[in-house]
Design an enzyme around this catalytic site. Structure first.
Site, short mmCIF file in Angstrom:
data_model
loop_
_atom_site.label_atom_id
_atom_site.label_comp_id
_atom_site.label_asym_id
_atom_site.label_seq_id
_atom_site.Cartn_x
_atom_site.Cartn_y
_atom_site.Cartn_z
N SER A 224 0.84 -1.06 -0.01
CA SER A 224 0.07 -0.02 -0.04
C SER A 224 0.90 1.14 0.06
O SER A 224 1.93 1.52 0.88
CB SER A 224 -0.97 -0.01 1.26
OG SER A 224 -1.67 -1.08 1.30
N SER A 225 0.49 2.21 -0.93
CA SER A 225 1.26 3.43 -0.91
C SER A 225 0.68 4.43 0.19
O SER A 225 -0.43 4.41 0.27
CB SER A 225 1.43 3.79 -2.34
OG SER A 225 1.94 3.02 -3.44
N SER A 226 1.53 5.44 0.30
CA SER A 226 1.13 6.47 1.14
C SER A 226 -0.23 7.40 0.55
O SER A 226 -0.15 7.52 -0.69
CB SER A 226 2.07 7.46 1.46
OG SER A 226 2.39 8.14 0.59
#
Length: 334
Positions: A29-31
């Site tokens: 998951s990316s920020s």
């Protein structure tokens, strides 16, 4: 943030996609900040056909489907096979009907939905692959992290228009390197590592240097020195000077002379390497070993950067260079 992106973020439940049953966050998951910036750069509009490389949780897929609307199409390619049904189930549960997730090699793109108006990647290729170029239409936009030097971890995020292949924006950033099959050792870069050591139960040590690449055994000996006899001192950068800004200038001016390194849990840095020594800057330290030659080279670079007014990422542009594999991307000042 544009109104369209704000509306999409408000409409898609982040936790629905990224939170696991045990309450943890899916590692792939990316920020939220990175996601929103990429959405702004990509400029997805109603009716667009969008290709996404790297599905992860499916959250970004849902955002793009929201922006493309009921007349649009989103196809997403994920290298980790177990993430595909997870993402598809959550997309369906969220009412997303215009997105399809498949398992595959991101380098190959997804020709089934071509031509695409927009292409976004969440993994870093060493070039913009030929398959992506073949699968986009005129006036399409590619937003992706990509290598900007033949060095490990030398990444930037670029926005490229297909018309003439000219980038329209460049900024600091990057994601995990793109790979055709799943990998488990994320701490060791996949490309341009000239020496490495992987201790059991700890992060890898590695060294990347084009200067040493043609000298047999030199990178291994220097990495051994960095492991056994590093010297740590305060960074030579003063208050108000940003290592990210210096990094942009280094990528644009001396990419073939640079070196990068990762030393287990201690630091990862950028600097200079010679057969006899090395000097690497981290956020708050200078790490050296061996002869002072590399430290002198690094010091000269810093002075030249200061003399030019300490250029930053806003002062560099990206240049697309056609190659047999696609488009190489390099940085230049101005």
């Amino acid at each position: 943030m544009t109104a369209a992106v704000a509306d999409a973020v408000a409409a898609v439940d982040y936790d629905h996609f990224v939170i696991e049953p045990d309450g943890s966050t899916l590692p792939q998951s990316s920020s939220v900040t990175s996601i929103q910036q990429m959405l702004e750069d990509l400029d997805v509009r109603p009716g667009h056909r969008v290709l996404e490389i790297g599905t992860g949780s499916g959250y970004t897929t849902a955002l793009r489907a929201n922006l493309a609307g009921s007349d649009g199409l989103v196809r997403s390619v994920e290298v980790f096979a177990d993430l595909v049904p997870r993402a598809q189930v959550r997309l369906e549960a969220a009412g997303v009907t215009t997105a399809t997730v498949t398992n595959g090699d991101g380098y190959a793109g997804d020709p089934a939905g071509a031509p695409y108006d927009r292409l976004v990647a969440w993994a870093t290729p060493h070039v913009i692959p030929s398959a992506w170029i073949d699968q986009i239409g005129e006036d399409a936009v590619i937003v992706a992290p990509v290598k900007v030097a033949r060095l490990a971890r030398a990444h930037a995020i670029v926005a490229i228009t297909v018309t003439g292949g000219l980038p329209t924006a460049v900024r600091r950033g990057g994601y995990i390197e793109m790979h055709p099959e799943p990998v488990t050792l994320f701490g060791l870069p996949l490309r341009y590592v000239d020496a490495s050591h992987v201790p059991e139960g700890a992060e890898p040590w590695w060294l990347s240097s084009a200067v040493l690449r043609g000298v047999p055994g030199a990178a291994d000996l220097l990495l051994d020195r960095l492991r056994s006899a590093p010297h740590t001192s305060a960074t030579p950068l003063v208050t108000g000077e940003d290592l990210d800004d210096l990094t942009a200038w280094l990528y644009a001016t001396v990419p073939a002379e640079l070196a990068t390194a990762g030393l287990s849990d201690r630091f990862a840095g950028i600097g200079a390497a010679t057969e006899g020594g090395a000097a690497f800057l981290t956020d708050d330290e200078l790490i050296t070993t061996g002869s002072p030659d590399a430290a002198r080279v690094l010091s000269l670079w810093i002075e030249e950067w200061r003399n030019e007014g300490s250029p930053s990422w806003s002062d560099v542009t990206a240049v697309v260079v056609p190659s047999a594999e696609g488009w190489e991307v390099r940085l230049t000042l101005g």
